[in-house]
Write a protein that holds these residues in place. Sequence first.
Motif, PDB file in Angstrom:
ATOM      1  N   SER A 145       0.783  -1.287  -0.050  1.00  0.00           N
ATOM      2  CA  SER A 145      -0.090   0.009  -0.116  1.00  0.00           C
ATOM      3  C   SER A 145       0.959   1.242  -0.131  1.00  0.00           C
ATOM      4  N   ASP A 146       0.255   2.259  -0.427  1.00  0.00           N
ATOM      5  CA  ASP A 146       0.971   3.651  -0.612  1.00  0.00           C
ATOM      6  C   ASP A 146       0.333   4.659  -0.632  1.00  0.00           C
ATOM      7  N   SER A 147       0.347   5.687   0.331  1.00  0.00           N
ATOM      8  CA  SER A 147      -0.464   7.139   0.216  1.00  0.00           C
ATOM      9  C   SER A 147       0.325   7.981   0.969  1.00  0.00           C
ATOM     10  N   GLY A 208       2.866   8.611 -11.032  1.00  0.00           N
ATOM     11  CA  GLY A 208       2.232   7.532 -10.303  1.00  0.00           C
ATOM     12  C   GLY A 208       2.633   6.122 -10.855  1.00  0.00           C
ATOM     13  N   HIS A 209       1.762   5.135 -10.200  1.00  0.00           N
ATOM     14  CA  HIS A 209       2.398   3.781 -10.558  1.00  0.00           C
ATOM     15  C   HIS A 209       1.371   2.696 -10.254  1.00  0.00           C
ATOM     16  N   GLY A 210       1.300   1.638 -10.890  1.00  0.00           N
ATOM     17  CA  GLY A 210       0.557   0.421 -10.271  1.00  0.00           C
ATOM     18  C   GLY A 210       0.998   0.110  -9.149  1.00  0.00           C
ATOM     19  N   PHE A 239      -3.797   1.567  -8.951  1.00  0.00           N
ATOM     20  CA  PHE A 239      -2.779   2.439  -8.769  1.00  0.00           C
ATOM     21  C   PHE A 239      -2.876   3.631  -8.108  1.00  0.00           C
ATOM     22  N   THR A 240      -1.811   4.569  -8.219  1.00  0.00           N
ATOM     23  CA  THR A 240      -1.865   5.919  -7.370  1.00  0.00           C
ATOM     24  C   THR A 240      -2.102   6.853  -8.092  1.00  0.00           C
ATOM     25  N   ILE A 241      -2.663   7.924  -7.451  1.00  0.00           N
ATOM     26  CA  ILE A 241      -2.918   9.374  -7.919  1.00  0.00           C
ATOM     27  C   ILE A 241      -2.199  10.139  -7.146  1.00  0.00           C
ATOM     28  N   GLU A 242      -1.008  10.622  -7.487  1.00  0.00           N
ATOM     29  CA  GLU A 242       0.190  11.424  -6.779  1.00  0.00           C
ATOM     30  C   GLU A 242       0.680  12.612  -7.523  1.00  0.00           C
ATOM     31  N   PRO A 243      -0.175  13.521  -8.044  1.00  0.00           N
ATOM     32  CA  PRO A 243       0.437  14.439  -8.735  1.00  0.00           C
ATOM     33  C   PRO A 243       1.473  15.417  -7.924  1.00  0.00           C
ATOM     34  N   TRP A 273      -0.163  15.124  -2.663  1.00  0.00           N
ATOM     35  CA  TRP A 273      -1.009  14.050  -1.762  1.00  0.00           C
ATOM     36  C   TRP A 273      -1.027  12.944  -2.606  1.00  0.00           C
ATOM     37  N   GLU A 274      -1.128  11.712  -2.186  1.00  0.00           N
ATOM     38  CA  GLU A 274      -1.510  10.323  -3.117  1.00  0.00           C
ATOM     39  C   GLU A 274      -2.374   9.510  -2.337  1.00  0.00           C
ATOM     40  N   TYR A 275      -3.239   9.123  -3.161  1.00  0.00           N
ATOM     41  CA  TYR A 275      -4.063   8.205  -3.034  1.00  0.00           C
ATOM     42  C   TYR A 275      -3.722   6.897  -3.604  1.00  0.00           C
TER      43      TYR A 275
HETATM   44 CO    CO Z   1       3.602   5.997  -4.939  1.00  0.00          CO
END
Ligand code: CO
Length: 289
Positions: A145-147, A208-210, A239-243, A273-275
Amino acid sequence: MKIGRNTPCWCNSGRKYKQCHEAFDNKLAHFYNEGFDVPDHDIIKVGPEIDRIKESAKINMAALDAVAEKIHEGMTTLEIDEIVSDVTTSMGGICAPLNYDGFPKSVCTSVNDQVCHGIPSADVVLQSGDIINVDCSTILNDFFSDSSRMFMIGEVSEEKQRLVKVAKECCDIGLKEVKPWEPIGNVGAAIKEHAHANGYTIVREIGGHGVGFEFHEEPWVSYVTDWGEGMIMAPGMMFTIEPMVNMGKHSIKTDPINGWEVTTIDGLPSAQWEYQVLVTEDGYELISW
Ligand code: CO
Ligand code: MF3
């Protein structure tokens, strides 16, 4: 290879292919034939896998919650590293950044003009007026997990507050574009438009990334895309949303000594921010935030 319709599905559900992912594969083939990039089966997550990724995400969010509770002016970023490490390991998880490609700490802490991959340090003391991104990533039973979240320390200038707020809005606006059987470039297009409308730029080289089976897997996700571009989002993709949203120029540089810390070229602040998000049959599900 053609899969028999009565043979077990490739997703290991135990169901017959024709009752499981056959229609899914037909849709992928349709978009592939239209010229779109489509995901490989090996990045598609199904029920039990999603449940295990959510268990990992619980720890990731608990670590961020603990930081939110304890972060304060005068604290060092090394203390943030200790909080994240303590919470994660006490809940049975592993901090994914630690030793990842040689990264020396358990979390990334990026202050002001640091764009990402800031290394926690006893020498970095949080000052009133600072904005900081804390980026947590957790491994639990081999699932990732990643946020990340932004924090504002003491009295923060209005222009920095606005940057942090717009960076969050970018994630929320991108999230609304996560829809099955649409191209992932729509997410980046919506984000780019919102950042530019507010006078900001988006970092181009890092995206971002899978995520889920690995820390970083397919697809790579850009946030400076155009509508209609990119890989088709299929249900089960995660995947992540992290602009990374910059107040000034989009250009960045990487510290040549430690090889990690990325800063803006003009010294102006950057916010992120990262989702972590799952594509579902009818939209999206937030997994970690
Ligand atoms: Co990430
Ligand atoms: N958490 C970061 C991301 O969002 C990755 C950091 S790599 C590390 O992808 F090694 F710096 F942790």
